[in-house]
Design a protein around this motif. Structure first.
Motif, PDB file in Angstrom:
ATOM      1  N   ASP A  20       3.603   2.275  -6.595  1.00 28.42           N
ATOM      2  CA  ASP A  20       2.691   1.906  -6.223  1.00 28.42           C
ATOM      3  C   ASP A  20       1.919   1.523  -8.153  1.00 28.42           C
ATOM      4  N   ARG A  22      -0.807   0.086 -10.211  1.00 23.43           N
ATOM      5  CA  ARG A  22      -2.549  -0.846 -10.000  1.00 23.43           C
ATOM      6  C   ARG A  22      -2.358  -0.360 -11.703  1.00 23.43           C
ATOM      7  N   SER A  44       3.019  -3.330  -5.312  1.00 27.20           N
ATOM      8  CA  SER A  44       3.195  -2.031  -4.073  1.00 27.20           C
ATOM      9  C   SER A  44       4.918  -2.493  -3.933  1.00 27.20           C
ATOM     10  N   GLY A  70       9.270   6.585 -15.641  1.00 26.57           N
ATOM     11  CA  GLY A  70       8.180   7.368 -16.294  1.00 26.57           C
ATOM     12  C   GLY A  70       9.056   7.809 -16.978  1.00 26.57           C
ATOM     13  N   ARG A  73       4.353   5.880 -20.546  1.00 24.20           N
ATOM     14  CA  ARG A  73       3.241   5.690 -19.854  1.00 24.20           C
ATOM     15  C   ARG A  73       2.434   4.442 -20.029  1.00 24.20           C
ATOM     16  N   THR A  78      -2.687   3.004 -13.200  1.00 27.07           N
ATOM     17  CA  THR A  78      -1.861   4.089 -13.111  1.00 27.07           C
ATOM     18  C   THR A  78      -0.501   4.129 -12.209  1.00 27.07           C
ATOM     19  N   VAL A  79       0.146   4.543 -11.913  1.00 24.34           N
ATOM     20  CA  VAL A  79       2.202   4.344 -11.701  1.00 24.34           C
ATOM     21  C   VAL A  79       2.172   5.495 -10.865  1.00 24.34           C
ATOM     22  N   GLU A  80       2.396   5.220  -9.542  1.00 17.52           N
ATOM     23  CA  GLU A  80       3.037   6.188  -8.724  1.00 17.52           C
ATOM     24  C   GLU A  80       4.250   5.951  -8.047  1.00 17.52           C
ATOM     25  N   THR A  81       5.399   7.224  -7.287  1.00 17.97           N
ATOM     26  CA  THR A  81       5.644   6.642  -6.801  1.00 17.97           C
ATOM     27  C   THR A  81       5.951   7.609  -6.059  1.00 17.97           C
ATOM     28  N   SER A  82       7.421   7.818  -5.125  1.00 20.98           N
ATOM     29  CA  SER A  82       7.807   8.822  -3.664  1.00 20.98           C
ATOM     30  C   SER A  82       8.959   9.602  -4.422  1.00 20.98           C
TER      31      SER A  82
END
Length: 267
Positions: A20, A22, A44, A70, A73, A78-82
């Protein structure tokens, strides 16, 4: 002429996104020397989805992949991963020449603290998955370019496996980031490995974000193609590559949009 690759229809996906992104922007340098590589990117990716990130050279595709991995930066957003640590596969296999194929695949499991017996078993499973049974004892220089990329794919899948209870391997789908992994291969080997990648993806349920500048490759592989503009990179348009869509018509549509993006940047 490349062959048509058959893809099975995926099951409906539920749960939070595997990736995700954003409002992500990335600026290199400062002041008058600043270069805006990415500007307000939203993306996404659902668990188990195969997405191709397409764009002209220098549009920020690899930069975005590095942010998701990662390795860098974002300046904002924002950057989110599972996955705690998504696995990355590059254009070069980057195998350690002093290790055989099996130990190259074992390496991320070893670094994660998994015991020798468990990681060796997993490495042999993954080499079999990429159709390199019996090649675990071969050094990289004894393998063809295509075989080295298969080893690199097996190693990336090992890295995406993660850890289970007590430091054992966890065979859950991971996140795989691929930066033009077949770009340096000849056309026939590339076609074969594209088919192999689809087979492995369907067998493992791995989430894939695949960077390419090749429209035909994106249409053949992805469930969804996301086009980035020329620098600064922004999401211009997306296409779903449904099994009932006409690949040639889709290829023409995407190619036309890509040419417009490149022409707009040149003006």
């Amino acid at each position: 002429m490349t062959a048509t690759l058959e893809r099975s229809t995926p099951d409906p996906r539920t749960g939070p996104p595997a990736l995700d992104v954003r409002g992500v922007s990335k600026v290199f340098g400062s002041g008058t020397d600043a270069v805006v590589a990415l500007d307000g990117v939203d993306l996404s990716v659902a668990p188990g989805e195969f997405v191709c990130l397409l764009g002209a050279s220098g549009c920020g595709k690899s930069t975005l992949l590095n942010l998701v991995a990662g390795l860098d930066r974002p300046t904002s957003g924002t950057v989110e991963t599972s996955a705690a640590r998504p696995a990355v596969m590059f254009q070069e296999a980057a195998l350690l020449p002093w290790l055989d194929a099996g130990r190259n695949v074992e390496l991320p499991l070893r670094l994660a603290g998994i015991g020798r017996s468990a990681r060796r078993e997993r490495a042999h499973e993954l080499l079999a998955l990429v159709r390199l049974e019996g090649q675990a004892d071969k050094r990289p220089h004894e393998l063809s370019g295509g075989m080295r990329q298969r080893v690199a794919l097996a190693r990336a899948l090992a890295a995406a496996t993660g850890l289970g209870e007590g430091g054992t391997t966890r065979h859950e789908p991971g996140v795989l980031l691929m930066d033009e992994p077949f770009g340096a291969l000849d056309a026939i080997t590339r076609d074969v490995l594209q088919a192999e990648l689809l087979r492995v993806w369907e067998a493992t349920g791995t989430t894939v974000l695949f960077v390419t500048h090749d429209v035909r490759e994106s249409v053949r592989l992805a469930e969804r193609v996301v086009l980035l503009s020329s620098r600064p990179g922004r999401v211009v348009r997306e296409w779903a590559t449904a099994s009932d869509s006409d690949p040639e018509e889709l290829h023409g549509d995407i190619t036309g949009e890509l040419r417009e993006v490149i022409s707009a940047h040149a003006r």
